[in-house]
Design a protein around this motif. Structure first.
Motif, PDB file in Angstrom:
ATOM      1  N   ALA A 138       0.837  -1.203   0.000  1.00 44.23           N
ATOM      2  CA  ALA A 138       0.000   0.000   0.000  1.00 44.23           C
ATOM      3  C   ALA A 138       0.872   1.254   0.000  1.00 44.23           C
ATOM      4  O   ALA A 138       0.669   2.162  -0.816  1.00 44.23           O
ATOM      5  CB  ALA A 138      -0.922  -0.023   1.219  1.00 44.23           C
ATOM      6  N   LEU A 145      -5.920  -2.955  -0.166  1.00 41.02           N
ATOM      7  CA  LEU A 145      -6.950  -2.526   0.783  1.00 41.02           C
ATOM      8  C   LEU A 145      -7.866  -3.688   1.145  1.00 41.02           C
ATOM      9  O   LEU A 145      -8.247  -3.854   2.304  1.00 41.02           O
ATOM     10  CB  LEU A 145      -7.769  -1.388   0.173  1.00 41.02           C
ATOM     11  N   PHE A 194      -3.731  -1.304  -5.635  1.00 42.85           N
ATOM     12  CA  PHE A 194      -4.065  -0.638  -4.376  1.00 42.85           C
ATOM     13  C   PHE A 194      -5.342  -1.239  -3.802  1.00 42.85           C
ATOM     14  O   PHE A 194      -5.435  -1.477  -2.593  1.00 42.85           O
ATOM     15  CB  PHE A 194      -4.228   0.867  -4.638  1.00 42.85           C
TER      16      PHE A 194
END
Lengths: 483, 196
Positions: free
Chosen positions: A338, A376, A372
């Motif tokens: 991340a 998440l 990303f």
């Protein structure tokens, strides 16, 4: 010190030597690429020597360091993480003015501190490892010291980390006066309630003080206040370093020596761990809800994740050690990914970490946005990702020790956590605003090194989420000796 | 011996309390020196003369550096001269001197009467050396890594501050005060490695 001792220590020696070589190369001629390459080569050499070191382990080297399978496993993880940070830092620092080369030097030293922490079996090496890590991090956090935020974060970390070191040291002094030994193994025996070994008031006070120092590094509630500010202020590669190497090595140490193994259950210290775990999960997730800065959001989520880890920590038995190790591994891969993606996206001197900066990212940079999203989702614990299996194992470990209250808090707080992860996802995939002028990254290629490390991280994320058996067996092998 | 130990411990506690409650940095530093001297006497009485000497040499040096930093960095401008003179007022030195006199009396008592150390054995510098380069040799090496980290950090954080100070020097008081933030940070980074 015999030749075998040196062989067992070779990864650590090679890593420290690399830091010095990078320093000397800076003295001869400054070159950003050369420093980064040297750092990578050193990390690779150190990683390769793990195999060599494994031929003489398990081995206790001079009372200070214990090199066994567990140590070597975590050394490998830390070295791989450091290599990924080097690759990400290279593309990030290219955009920064000022000297870039010292970053690698300090980063290698911080990693060496982490290695020492993982291997330490003595209070002296524990403290030295702790301090090497802290002192390198002071400079790394304030690395871009001409900007306001990094400097502020560096000073905050300096003051708080120095205070926590003082707590740690005082706790060690009290424990030494009580037990008469600085060996962590002896200390562990006192906690396990061996015959003729009971801690008095000073010993328990020392334990609490030591836990304060360690809890600060892990950023569990109530020692978490520095986390959002430092995460936000530090340059992104440093933030990744704090989130992975610093926390990972301290947790590995805690897991090896202070794992209660069931015998602590019901004692005040065990309750302290339980309360810290529950408070971290709840506070981290609740505070993250209203954050509009992605770095701060991930900082609060890291508090919650340390809380999840503590659930596995307070659970009893060998399953707990394995679950904690698996979770930690999944977490560091995810959080490094991340922060890595964020550092690739932040071109120019300004970091764009506000949530609004990410609006419609998918329509501009689809691959990075997808990566990303995967990170998440893994943080949120969605199936198919490593984060899900990590959470699954933590739940299993907790359930096998019948920690129902903690598990309830875990489930409830994870559900709360879903909200803010999904909030970021929604922003990523929403349509571009009409007046959108700010382009995250000039159209073009992601730097090769950073792209490579991100790709590896994403692949690992799914491999560990879909096919955990080889890793699980490896972890079972190395954790057989402890806990 | 036990009385000497407790008296100097009390002096250390009082001096440290005054260090952290004093509003004037220079007064606080004077108390800090007294506190360190008292701890050195404690070490001596416990039978560790080598550590006592280190306490004096290392910390006296470090405190002197801090002293210079306070005088030179924190009070830039027209007040610098006054602050330096402040040390000579009785209000500044009366308290620390009183505590230091107590310590002096203790040393006189220690010198006049030879007696065994409180812990029963006296640890000589040779024994410390043997321990450091025997079982703790890795610790010594690790301490060198720690110093390298501190040195590099101080170098990196301090270097730019100097060049920037040259640029803005004398332009704006507020600006130059903002600049002083940097040297303090590098001093802190350097100090913590020094103390370790």
């Amino acid at each position: 010190m015999t030749a075998s001792d040196l062989v067992a220590l070779s990864p650590l020696i090679l890593l420290s030597a690399t830091a010095l070589v990078v320093m000397l190369s800076i003295a001869i001629r400054r070159h950003h690429g050369a420093s980064a390459t040297l750092a990578l080569l050193g990390l690779a050499a150190s990683f390769a020597s793990l195999r060599w070191a494994a031929s003489v382990t398990p081995r206790q080297v001079t009372g200070l360091l214990l090199i066994d399978g567990y140590t070597l496993f975590y050394w490998g993880v830390l070295l791989a993480l450091a290599a990924a940070v080097v690759l990400l830092a290279y593309s990030y620092l290219e955009h920064q003015t000022g000297h870039q080369e010292e970053f690698y030097c300090l980063m290698l030293l911080a990693t060496a501190g982490g290695l020492v922490l993982v291997a330490s079996s003595h209070m002296a090496s524990l403290f030295l490892g702790f301090e090497i890590l802290s002192v390198s991090l002071y400079a790394l956090i304030a690395y871009l010291h001409l900007q306001r935020l990094p400097l502020e974060a560096g000073v905050k970390y300096l003051v708080l980390a120095a205070t926590s070191s003082a707590f740690l040291l005082f706790g060690m002094a009290l424990l030494y006066s009580e037990t008469g030994s600085m060996q962590l193994a002896t200390l562990a025996r006192f906690y396990m309630g061996a015959p003729n070994a009971a801690l008095g008031a000073a010993g328990w006070a020392g334990t609490v003080l030591m836990l304060t120092g360690i809890g600060f590094k892990l950023a569990v509630v109530p020692f978490h206040l520095w986390t959002p500010d430092v995460y936000q202020g530090a340059p992104l590669p440093t933030t990744a370093l704090v989130a992975t190497i610093s926390k990972g090595s301290v947790f590995a140490l805690l897991l090896r020596w202070f794992h209660p193994a069931g015998s602590l259950a019901g004692t005040p210290v065990w309750w302290a761990f339980v309360i810290m775990a529950a408070a971290s999960m709840l506070a981290g997730n609740l505070l993250a809800l209203r954050q509009n800065n992605v770095k701060r959001l991930l900082a609060y989520s890291s508090i919650a994740h340390m809380g999840y880890l503590m659930v596995a920590f307070v659970a009893a038995g060998p399953l707990a050690v394995q679950a904690a190790t698996y979770y930690l591994l999944a977490y560091v891969i995810t959080i490094l990914g991340a922060f890595g993606i964020m550092s690739v996206l932040c071109s120019g001197e300004e970091e764009c970490c506000e949530l609004e900066d990410y609006r419609g990212l998918f329509w501009q940079r689809p691959v990075l946005a997808a990566m990303f999203s995967a990170m998440l989702l893994s943080l949120a614990g969605i199936p198919l990702t490593a984060g899900f299996l990590g959470k699954f194992y933590v739940m299993a470990a907790g359930a096998s020790s019948a920690l129902w209250l903690l598990l309830f808090v875990l489930v409830a707080s994870s559900t709360i956590g879903l909200y803010y992860y999904l909030r970021v996802l929604v922003v990523l995939f929403s349509s571009l605003p009409e007046d959108h002028v700010k382009v995250m990254l000039p159209r073009g290629r992601v730097p090769a090194g950073a792209g490579f490390s991100l790709a590896v991280l994403v692949i690992l994320l799914f491999v560990f989420g879909l096919y955990p058996a080889p890793l699980w067996d490896l972890i079972r092998g190395i954790s057989a000796g402890i806990g | 011996m036990a009385a000497v130990f407790y008296i100097s411990s009390a002096v250390a506690v009082v001096a440290t309390l005054l260090t952290i409650t004093c509003r004037n940095a220079i007064h606080a530093l004077l108390y800090l020196i007294v506190s360190l001297l008292a701890v050195a006497i404690d070490f001596f009485v416990m039978g560790a003369p080598f550590v006592a000497a280190l306490e004096l040499i290392i910390y006296a040096g470090a405190i002197m550096v801090l002293f210079i930093f306070v005088v030179m960095m924190l009070n830039m401008g027209e007040h610098a001269g006054e602050t330096a003179l402040d040390v000579f007022k009785p209000r500044a030195w009366a308290g620390p001197s009183l505590l230091a006199l107590v310590l002096l009396a203790e040393i006189a008592a220690l010198v006049s009467r030879q007696s065994a150390p409180l812990s029963g054995v006296e640890i000589s510098s040779k024994q410390v050396g043997v321990a450091l380069f025997g079982p703790y040799v890795i610790g010594v090496e690790l301490a060198s890594l720690l110093l390298t980290a501190g040195l590099l950090g101080a170098y990196h954080l301090g270097r730019k501050a100097v060049t920037r100070e040259d640029e803005v020097h004398g332009i704006d008081t507020r600006q130059s005060r903002a600049v002083t933030g940097d040297p303090v940070v590098s001093a802190g980074a350097g100090r913590s490695s020094h103390a370790a």
